[in-house]
Structure formats: C-alpha cells, structure tokens
Design a protein around this motif. Structure first.
Motif, PDB file in Angstrom:
ATOM      1  N   GLU A  32       0.828  -1.206   0.000  1.00 32.94           N
ATOM      2  CA  GLU A  32       0.000   0.000   0.000  1.00 32.94           C
ATOM      3  C   GLU A  32       0.864   1.259   0.000  1.00 32.94           C
ATOM      4  OE1 GLU A  32      -3.303   2.588   0.049  1.00 32.94           O
ATOM      5  OE2 GLU A  32      -2.996   0.545  -0.664  1.00 32.94           O
ATOM      6  N   LEU A  33       1.973   1.229   0.700  1.00 28.61           N
ATOM      7  CA  LEU A  33       2.872   2.380   0.724  1.00 28.61           C
ATOM      8  C   LEU A  33       3.435   2.646  -0.680  1.00 28.61           C
ATOM      9  CD1 LEU A  33       4.086   4.457   2.684  1.00 28.61           C
ATOM     10  CD2 LEU A  33       6.035   2.926   2.936  1.00 28.61           C
ATOM     11  N   ILE A  34       3.833   1.602  -1.378  1.00 22.55           N
ATOM     12  CA  ILE A  34       4.325   1.749  -2.752  1.00 22.55           C
ATOM     13  C   ILE A  34       3.216   2.295  -3.648  1.00 22.55           C
ATOM     14  CG2 ILE A  34       5.077   0.466  -4.811  1.00 22.55           C
ATOM     15  CD1 ILE A  34       6.666  -1.368  -2.863  1.00 22.55           C
ATOM     16  N   ARG A  35       2.014   1.754  -3.512  1.00 22.07           N
ATOM     17  CA  ARG A  35       0.884   2.231  -4.318  1.00 22.07           C
ATOM     18  C   ARG A  35       0.636   3.720  -4.099  1.00 22.07           C
ATOM     19  NH1 ARG A  35      -4.153   3.730  -4.517  1.00 22.07           N
ATOM     20  NH2 ARG A  35      -4.425   3.721  -2.269  1.00 22.07           N
ATOM     21  N   ARG A  36       0.621   4.131  -2.833  1.00 21.44           N
ATOM     22  CA  ARG A  36       0.371   5.550  -2.542  1.00 21.44           C
ATOM     23  C   ARG A  36       1.480   6.438  -3.080  1.00 21.44           C
ATOM     24  NH1 ARG A  36      -2.432   5.958   3.410  1.00 21.44           N
ATOM     25  NH2 ARG A  36      -3.956   4.300   3.071  1.00 21.44           N
ATOM     26  N   ARG A  37       2.712   5.955  -2.955  1.00 23.56           N
ATOM     27  CA  ARG A  37       3.827   6.739  -3.474  1.00 23.56           C
ATOM     28  C   ARG A  37       3.659   6.962  -4.975  1.00 23.56           C
ATOM     29  NH1 ARG A  37      10.371   6.142  -3.617  1.00 23.56           N
ATOM     30  NH2 ARG A  37      10.518   7.390  -5.501  1.00 23.56           N
ATOM     31  N   ILE A  38       3.338   5.916  -5.708  1.00 24.52           N
ATOM     32  CA  ILE A  38       3.199   6.035  -7.161  1.00 24.52           C
ATOM     33  C   ILE A  38       2.040   6.952  -7.523  1.00 24.52           C
ATOM     34  CG2 ILE A  38       2.587   4.757  -9.255  1.00 24.52           C
ATOM     35  CD1 ILE A  38       4.420   2.508  -8.139  1.00 24.52           C
ATOM     36  N   ALA A  57      18.443  11.187 -12.654  1.00 20.52           N
ATOM     37  CA  ALA A  57      18.173  11.457 -11.248  1.00 20.52           C
ATOM     38  C   ALA A  57      18.190  10.174 -10.445  1.00 20.52           C
ATOM     39  CB  ALA A  57      16.815  12.149 -11.108  1.00 20.52           C
ATOM     40  N   GLY A  58      17.923   9.038 -11.113  1.00 23.15           N
ATOM     41  CA  GLY A  58      17.888   7.768 -10.406  1.00 23.15           C
ATOM     42  C   GLY A  58      16.727   7.688  -9.447  1.00 23.15           C
ATOM     43  N   SER A  59      15.755   8.538  -9.638  1.00 25.13           N
ATOM     44  CA  SER A  59      14.664   8.595  -8.691  1.00 25.13           C
ATOM     45  C   SER A  59      13.339   8.333  -9.378  1.00 25.13           C
ATOM     46  CB  SER A  59      14.635   9.976  -8.031  1.00 25.13           C
ATOM     47  OG  SER A  59      14.403  10.959  -8.999  1.00 25.13           O
ATOM     48  N   ARG A  60      12.332   8.270  -8.571  1.00 26.10           N
ATOM     49  CA  ARG A  60      10.953   8.053  -8.970  1.00 26.10           C
ATOM     50  C   ARG A  60      10.720   6.618  -9.431  1.00 26.10           C
ATOM     51  NH1 ARG A  60       9.076  12.155  -6.223  1.00 26.10           N
ATOM     52  NH2 ARG A  60       9.481  14.152  -7.132  1.00 26.10           N
ATOM     53  N   LEU A  61       9.614   6.083  -8.973  1.00 26.62           N
ATOM     54  CA  LEU A  61       9.210   4.749  -9.393  1.00 26.62           C
ATOM     55  C   LEU A  61       8.398   4.805 -10.671  1.00 26.62           C
ATOM     56  CD1 LEU A  61       8.164   3.059  -6.029  1.00 26.62           C
ATOM     57  CD2 LEU A  61      10.269   2.757  -7.312  1.00 26.62           C
ATOM     58  N   VAL A  62       7.810   5.971 -10.949  1.00 25.73           N
ATOM     59  CA  VAL A  62       6.975   6.129 -12.136  1.00 25.73           C
ATOM     60  C   VAL A  62       7.867   6.339 -13.345  1.00 25.73           C
ATOM     61  CG1 VAL A  62       5.256   7.604 -13.243  1.00 25.73           C
ATOM     62  CG2 VAL A  62       5.059   7.064 -10.822  1.00 25.73           C
ATOM     63  N   ARG A  63       7.584   5.560 -14.392  1.00 24.16           N
ATOM     64  CA  ARG A  63       8.319   5.719 -15.645  1.00 24.16           C
ATOM     65  C   ARG A  63       7.536   6.663 -16.549  1.00 24.16           C
ATOM     66  NH1 ARG A  63      11.816   0.846 -16.849  1.00 24.16           N
ATOM     67  NH2 ARG A  63      11.911  -0.164 -14.835  1.00 24.16           N
ATOM     68  N   PRO A  64       8.243   7.526 -17.261  1.00 22.01           N
ATOM     69  CA  PRO A  64       7.547   8.453 -18.166  1.00 22.01           C
ATOM     70  C   PRO A  64       6.728   7.701 -19.209  1.00 22.01           C
ATOM     71  CG  PRO A  64       9.842   9.074 -17.903  1.00 22.01           C
ATOM     72  CD  PRO A  64       9.671   7.719 -17.269  1.00 22.01           C
ATOM     73  N   GLU A  78       1.558  -1.845 -10.542  1.00 19.17           N
ATOM     74  CA  GLU A  78       1.790  -3.268 -10.831  1.00 19.17           C
ATOM     75  C   GLU A  78       3.217  -3.511 -11.294  1.00 19.17           C
ATOM     76  OE1 GLU A  78      -1.367  -4.307 -13.538  1.00 19.17           O
ATOM     77  OE2 GLU A  78      -2.885  -3.822 -12.035  1.00 19.17           O
ATOM     78  N   ALA A  79       3.756  -2.606 -12.123  1.00 22.55           N
ATOM     79  CA  ALA A  79       5.136  -2.750 -12.598  1.00 22.55           C
ATOM     80  C   ALA A  79       6.123  -2.622 -11.442  1.00 22.55           C
ATOM     81  CB  ALA A  79       5.431  -1.714 -13.675  1.00 22.55           C
ATOM     82  N   ALA A  80       5.885  -1.682 -10.537  1.00 24.46           N
ATOM     83  CA  ALA A  80       6.780  -1.491  -9.389  1.00 24.46           C
ATOM     84  C   ALA A  80       6.726  -2.697  -8.450  1.00 24.46           C
ATOM     85  CB  ALA A  80       6.419  -0.214  -8.636  1.00 24.46           C
ATOM     86  N   LEU A  81       5.529  -3.229  -8.201  1.00 20.76           N
ATOM     87  CA  LEU A  81       5.413  -4.406  -7.333  1.00 20.76           C
ATOM     88  C   LEU A  81       6.113  -5.609  -7.950  1.00 20.76           C
ATOM     89  CD1 LEU A  81       1.704  -3.989  -6.150  1.00 20.76           C
ATOM     90  CD2 LEU A  81       3.797  -3.414  -4.876  1.00 20.76           C
ATOM     91  N   ALA A  82       6.010  -5.748  -9.270  1.00 21.45           N
ATOM     92  CA  ALA A  82       6.705  -6.841  -9.964  1.00 21.45           C
ATOM     93  C   ALA A  82       8.222  -6.645  -9.867  1.00 21.45           C
ATOM     94  CB  ALA A  82       6.266  -6.918 -11.419  1.00 21.45           C
ATOM     95  N   ALA A  83       8.685  -5.407 -10.012  1.00 24.20           N
ATOM     96  CA  ALA A  83      10.125  -5.123  -9.905  1.00 24.20           C
ATOM     97  C   ALA A  83      10.630  -5.444  -8.505  1.00 24.20           C
ATOM     98  CB  ALA A  83      10.405  -3.663 -10.250  1.00 24.20           C
ATOM     99  N   PHE A  84       9.845  -5.128  -7.488  1.00 22.16           N
ATOM    100  CA  PHE A  84      10.229  -5.468  -6.113  1.00 22.16           C
ATOM    101  C   PHE A  84      10.345  -6.982  -5.971  1.00 22.16           C
ATOM    102  CE2 PHE A  84       9.210  -6.654  -1.755  1.00 22.16           C
ATOM    103  CZ  PHE A  84      10.089  -5.859  -1.029  1.00 22.16           C
ATOM    104  N   GLY A  85       9.403  -7.705  -6.560  1.00 26.39           N
ATOM    105  CA  GLY A  85       9.390  -9.163  -6.476  1.00 26.39           C
ATOM    106  C   GLY A  85      10.587  -9.825  -7.129  1.00 26.39           C
ATOM    107  N   ARG A  86      11.149  -9.179  -8.133  1.00 25.47           N
ATOM    108  CA  ARG A  86      12.325  -9.762  -8.797  1.00 25.47           C
ATOM    109  C   ARG A  86      13.615  -9.028  -8.384  1.00 25.47           C
ATOM    110  NH1 ARG A  86       9.594  -7.080 -12.876  1.00 25.47           N
ATOM    111  NH2 ARG A  86      10.847  -5.418 -13.771  1.00 25.47           N
ATOM    112  N   PHE A  89      14.560  -3.511  -6.739  1.00 24.26           N
ATOM    113  CA  PHE A  89      14.892  -2.525  -5.716  1.00 24.26           C
ATOM    114  C   PHE A  89      14.569  -3.104  -4.344  1.00 24.26           C
ATOM    115  CE2 PHE A  89      10.505  -1.608  -6.906  1.00 24.26           C
ATOM    116  CZ  PHE A  89       9.861  -1.364  -5.694  1.00 24.26           C
ATOM    117  N   LEU A  90      15.228  -2.553  -3.339  1.00 21.71           N
ATOM    118  CA  LEU A  90      14.985  -2.915  -1.937  1.00 21.71           C
ATOM    119  C   LEU A  90      14.304  -1.746  -1.263  1.00 21.71           C
ATOM    120  CD1 LEU A  90      18.513  -4.289  -0.930  1.00 21.71           C
ATOM    121  CD2 LEU A  90      16.558  -5.599  -1.757  1.00 21.71           C
ATOM    122  N   VAL A  91      13.596  -2.043  -0.180  1.00 30.84           N
ATOM    123  CA  VAL A  91      12.984  -0.979   0.608  1.00 30.84           C
ATOM    124  C   VAL A  91      13.497  -1.095   2.033  1.00 30.84           C
ATOM    125  CG1 VAL A  91      10.827  -0.007   1.488  1.00 30.84           C
ATOM    126  CG2 VAL A  91      10.920  -0.936  -0.847  1.00 30.84           C
TER     127      VAL A  91
END
Length: 124
Positions: A32-38, A57-64, A78-86, A89-91
């Motif tokens: 939920e924290l990742i979802r809200r951030r995005i 910048a190496g920042s932001r989870l949202v891709r243009p 969904e893309a960010a959650l999948a990236a976390f799963g593989r 990135f770490l949190v």
C-alpha cells in the motif's frame, strides 16, 4: 496525521533528495505504501520528466509515458510491485529491510523510507 520521507538511492552511490508524503495511518503494508507513493508521483506530475532526466536522477518509481498517452498509476503500481518481487529494488524503513509486500510497517512521524535501486553488474 504523520508524514514519511521517501529517499531514492542506487547501489552506485547516488542519492536523490528526499520528499515527504502525508500518511494518515500509523501502520501500512509495504504494498500500500508503494501504491500511494506512485499515485502521489503521478498526481504531482513526476512522470512528466523526460526519460533521460528520470534516469539521470535515479529517482521516482513512475516511468515516463509516451507523449501521446497519460500515465496509468495502476499499471505503474503493478510494474513497481513486480520489480520489487524480482529484486529490482529494496525498501528500507529506517535501518530495517522490508522483504514482504504484505508486511505491516510502523510509520511514526518523519519515518525515512529508502528505495534502493539495484544496479546490475557489468557482465553479470
């Protein structure tokens, strides 16, 4: 109501400026924290950066998005959650790594949440 501070880092040593987000709850699942951030990034136009600027910048989870399409925050989540799963990135919350998307995280006022983007090794 409290706030968390999001900081983006890379294993190459890059560290972006932190930015805050208001959170009403004292505990949230990482998912939920990742979802809200995005959704916040999309609302603030974070995806409007050019691809080169976002990468530099190496920042932001949202891709243009493509110039002719709006950014879909649900698809970005969904893309960010999948990236976390593989392990894309770490949190880290404070000094503790969160490894499960469904883990409830304590979020006292001013909690720093670090998103550490893992950079692939050359030749690996």
């Amino acid at each position: 109501m409290g706030s968390v501070i999001f900081v983006d880092e890379t294993t190459a040593g890059g560290r972006g400026d932190g930015w805050g987000m208001e959170i009403a709850e004292e505990r949230l699942a990482l998912r939920e924290l990742i979802r809200r951030r995005i959704f916040q990034e999309v609302a603030e136009g974070g995806a409007a950066q050019s691809g080169a600027a976002a990468t530099a910048a190496g920042s932001r989870l949202v891709r243009p998005a493509a110039a002719d399409r709006p950014v879909d925050p649900q698809a970005q989540t969904e893309a960010a959650l999948a990236a976390f799963g593989r392990n894309g990135f770490l949190v880290l919350v404070g000094d503790r790594q969160i490894t499960d998307l469904d883990e409830e995280i304590d979020l006292p006022l001013g909690t720093e949440v670090t998103f550490l983007k893992l950079v692939a090794l050359v030749g690996g």
